[in-house]
Design a protein around this motif. Structure first.
Motif, PDB file in Angstrom:
ATOM      1  N   ALA A  15      -1.836  65.122 124.979  1.00  0.00           N
ATOM      2  CA  ALA A  15      -2.835  65.411 124.122  1.00  0.00           C
ATOM      3  C   ALA A  15      -2.481  66.232 122.681  1.00  0.00           C
ATOM      4  N   LEU A  16      -1.268  67.103 122.749  1.00  0.00           N
ATOM      5  CA  LEU A  16      -1.268  67.991 121.801  1.00  0.00           C
ATOM      6  C   LEU A  16      -0.459  67.236 120.700  1.00  0.00           C
ATOM      7  N   PRO A  17       0.750  66.628 121.062  1.00  0.00           N
ATOM      8  CA  PRO A  17       1.513  65.810 120.032  1.00  0.00           C
ATOM      9  C   PRO A  17       0.720  64.590 119.452  1.00  0.00           C
ATOM     10  N   PHE A  18      -0.325  63.882 120.281  1.00  0.00           N
ATOM     11  CA  PHE A  18      -1.285  63.038 119.697  1.00  0.00           C
ATOM     12  C   PHE A  18      -2.165  63.741 118.710  1.00  0.00           C
ATOM     13  N   LEU A  19      -2.900  64.873 118.874  1.00  0.00           N
ATOM     14  CA  LEU A  19      -3.812  65.464 117.807  1.00  0.00           C
ATOM     15  C   LEU A  19      -2.732  65.896 116.760  1.00  0.00           C
ATOM     16  N   LEU A  20      -1.789  66.501 116.862  1.00  0.00           N
ATOM     17  CA  LEU A  20      -0.943  66.978 115.460  1.00  0.00           C
ATOM     18  C   LEU A  20      -0.631  65.892 114.844  1.00  0.00           C
ATOM     19  N   VAL A  21      -0.055  64.843 115.551  1.00  0.00           N
ATOM     20  CA  VAL A  21       0.341  63.533 114.489  1.00  0.00           C
ATOM     21  C   VAL A  21      -1.005  63.129 113.795  1.00  0.00           C
ATOM     22  N   ALA A  22      -2.025  63.038 114.647  1.00  0.00           N
ATOM     23  CA  ALA A  22      -3.271  62.632 113.852  1.00  0.00           C
ATOM     24  C   ALA A  22      -3.729  63.468 112.527  1.00  0.00           C
ATOM     25  N   LEU A  23      -3.680  64.967 112.910  1.00  0.00           N
ATOM     26  CA  LEU A  23      -3.930  66.054 111.725  1.00  0.00           C
ATOM     27  C   LEU A  23      -3.031  65.768 110.505  1.00  0.00           C
ATOM     28  N   ILE A  24      -1.812  65.587 111.125  1.00  0.00           N
ATOM     29  CA  ILE A  24      -0.741  65.333 109.600  1.00  0.00           C
ATOM     30  C   ILE A  24      -1.132  64.287 108.957  1.00  0.00           C
ATOM     31  N   TRP A  25      -1.109  62.985 109.815  1.00  0.00           N
ATOM     32  CA  TRP A  25      -1.190  61.659 109.131  1.00  0.00           C
ATOM     33  C   TRP A  25      -2.643  61.621 108.491  1.00  0.00           C
ATOM     34  N   GLY A  26      -3.447  62.185 108.982  1.00  0.00           N
ATOM     35  CA  GLY A  26      -4.851  62.256 108.312  1.00  0.00           C
ATOM     36  C   GLY A  26      -4.796  62.741 106.823  1.00  0.00           C
ATOM     37  N   ALA A 234       6.398  66.856 107.150  1.00  0.00           N
ATOM     38  CA  ALA A 234       5.677  66.793 108.068  1.00  0.00           C
ATOM     39  C   ALA A 234       5.133  65.430 108.383  1.00  0.00           C
ATOM     40  N   GLY A 235       4.929  64.569 107.430  1.00  0.00           N
ATOM     41  CA  GLY A 235       4.621  63.243 107.601  1.00  0.00           C
ATOM     42  C   GLY A 235       5.644  62.224 108.338  1.00  0.00           C
ATOM     43  N   SER A 236       6.805  62.751 108.354  1.00  0.00           N
ATOM     44  CA  SER A 236       7.948  61.834 108.714  1.00  0.00           C
ATOM     45  C   SER A 236       8.704  62.540 110.049  1.00  0.00           C
ATOM     46  N   VAL A 237       9.452  63.500 109.630  1.00  0.00           N
ATOM     47  CA  VAL A 237      10.467  64.201 110.307  1.00  0.00           C
ATOM     48  C   VAL A 237       9.640  64.895 111.521  1.00  0.00           C
ATOM     49  N   VAL A 238       8.503  65.516 111.364  1.00  0.00           N
ATOM     50  CA  VAL A 238       7.564  66.035 112.319  1.00  0.00           C
ATOM     51  C   VAL A 238       6.986  64.975 113.209  1.00  0.00           C
ATOM     52  N   THR A 239       6.468  63.982 112.518  1.00  0.00           N
ATOM     53  CA  THR A 239       5.444  63.200 113.264  1.00  0.00           C
ATOM     54  C   THR A 239       5.945  61.995 113.982  1.00  0.00           C
ATOM     55  N   PHE A 240       7.086  61.312 113.701  1.00  0.00           N
ATOM     56  CA  PHE A 240       7.605  60.259 114.140  1.00  0.00           C
ATOM     57  C   PHE A 240       8.299  60.593 115.538  1.00  0.00           C
ATOM     58  N   PRO A 241       8.991  61.722 115.534  1.00  0.00           N
ATOM     59  CA  PRO A 241       9.564  62.002 116.855  1.00  0.00           C
ATOM     60  C   PRO A 241       8.590  62.320 117.922  1.00  0.00           C
ATOM     61  N   LEU A 242       7.179  62.609 117.481  1.00  0.00           N
ATOM     62  CA  LEU A 242       6.175  62.781 118.546  1.00  0.00           C
ATOM     63  C   LEU A 242       5.481  61.508 118.614  1.00  0.00           C
ATOM     64  N   TYR A 257      -4.318  54.540 119.046  1.00  0.00           N
ATOM     65  CA  TYR A 257      -5.612  55.047 118.835  1.00  0.00           C
ATOM     66  C   TYR A 257      -5.606  56.739 118.187  1.00  0.00           C
ATOM     67  N   ASN A 258      -4.377  57.262 118.099  1.00  0.00           N
ATOM     68  CA  ASN A 258      -4.586  58.249 117.160  1.00  0.00           C
ATOM     69  C   ASN A 258      -5.344  58.044 115.872  1.00  0.00           C
ATOM     70  N   SER A 259      -5.354  56.758 115.358  1.00  0.00           N
ATOM     71  CA  SER A 259      -5.812  56.466 114.399  1.00  0.00           C
ATOM     72  C   SER A 259      -7.497  56.727 114.227  1.00  0.00           C
ATOM     73  N   LEU A 260      -8.247  56.829 115.553  1.00  0.00           N
ATOM     74  CA  LEU A 260      -9.492  57.236 115.408  1.00  0.00           C
ATOM     75  C   LEU A 260      -9.461  58.644 114.895  1.00  0.00           C
ATOM     76  N   PHE A 261      -8.764  59.716 115.193  1.00  0.00           N
ATOM     77  CA  PHE A 261      -8.786  60.960 114.435  1.00  0.00           C
ATOM     78  C   PHE A 261      -8.263  60.795 113.068  1.00  0.00           C
ATOM     79  N   VAL A 262      -7.114  60.016 113.048  1.00  0.00           N
ATOM     80  CA  VAL A 262      -6.730  59.893 111.642  1.00  0.00           C
ATOM     81  C   VAL A 262      -7.743  59.473 110.628  1.00  0.00           C
ATOM     82  N   VAL A 263      -8.652  58.521 110.963  1.00  0.00           N
ATOM     83  CA  VAL A 263      -9.627  57.779 110.118  1.00  0.00           C
ATOM     84  C   VAL A 263     -10.843  58.815 109.722  1.00  0.00           C
TER      85      VAL A 263
END
Length: 302
Positions: A15-26, A234-242, A257-263
């Protein structure tokens, strides 16, 4: 592949990496709009990964990962570099010349469909009828949003071309998402694989940029370079390894489905910053898209 628990997304390590990725990619969807105003999209993509690649190599070394990935690893890295870090981002940046950032983000929620189908075909990951039904409902909602976008055409762009470019980005990203989780990819350190992939990607980006837009364009605007830094770090080095490990842990369809939060994040930004205009059709489309995503997310296997 072992069965994924129905509530895997509730586990903290997921859940934690899932949400962090969504917040940044959003946030990145809107930042990209500042990268394409005065600079050809391909050069902006190139600068992004020219900064991200050495940082990813540094991350691999700091975390004690070997940079030796073997011949098969390099072949995989070349493939990921071209599909994910060249084709995908070049399609996305160009799509935002014709569609608002929020709408492109909504379209990218469709990543769940090719991710799940390719995950089934290439990795043996199961797909259930509920997932397919939810996906169809979400697609219907996204179509409604695109109809609304076509009526407004707020950027004065070519809406069909923007849609085609976004679909190109979705398919490119999906292929990379799934292929990186193959046995070769799983045997390699994630940061090491990503570092080489970004290096090969930036080589392809540089060649494509020079071929399509001529010599390098280096703007003087500090805001532009701040955007490059955010997208690269943030958008590449942090998120892709997660994000890539999520594909391996919970399946390609469910990870998408992290796209749900990204959207949600991207549409809020688009509304308050880009002046996205809502209508009854857009509201209905958004509700339908989110409902479809939630329905599919509740499927036991995706």
């Amino acid at each position: 592949m072992s069965e994924t628990p129905p509530h895997a997304l509730l586990r903290p390590q997921v859940a934690l990496p899932f949400l962090l990725v969504a917040l940044i990619w959003g946030s990145t969807w809107w930042v990209i709009t500042g990268q394409i105003d005065e600079v050809p999209p391909s050069w902006s993509v190139t600068w992004r990964f020219m900064l991200a690649a050495p940082c990813m190599f540094a991350l691999a070394l700091i975390t004690g990962k070997s940079l030796s990935i073997g011949r098969s690893g390099h072949l995989l890295a070349v493939f990921i570099g071209i599909t994910q870090f060249c084709f995908n981002f070049n399609f996305v940046y160009r799509a935002e010349l014709h569609l608002t950032s929020g709408i492109v983000a909504v379209m990218f929620a469709l990543l769940m469909v090719p991710n799940a189908l390719l995950g089934r075909a290439l990795l043996g990951q199961p797909v259930t009828p509920r997932f397919l039904l939810g996906s169809l409902v979400a697609i219907a909602g996204i179509v409604m949003l695109l109809v609304h976008e076509a009526r407004l055409s707020p950027l004065g762009g070519n809406i069909p071309l923007g849609i085609a470019l976004a679909i190109g980005g979705i398919l490119s990203a999906s292929v990379a998402n799934v292929v990186q989780a193959n046995p070769t990819g799983r045997s390699l350190g994630m940061a090491s694989l990503l570092a080489w992939s970004m290096l090969y990607g930036v080589i392809a980006d540089f060649a494509l940029a020079w071929f399509t837009a001529g010599p390098p364009v280096l703007p003087a605007d500090p805001d532009y370079w701040a955007g490059v830094a955010w997208l690269a770090l943030a958008g590449s080095v942090v998120t892709f390894p997660l994000y890539y490990p999520l594909v391996r842990q919970i399946g390609a369809g469910r990870a998408a489905y992290n796209s749900l939060f990204v959207v949600v994040i991207a549409m809020l930004i688009s509304t308050f910053i880009e002046g996205y205009e809502w209508s009854l059709l857009a509201v209905a489309g958004s509700v339908l898209a989110l409902a479809g995503m939630l329905l599919a997310l509740r499927a036991k296997h995706v």
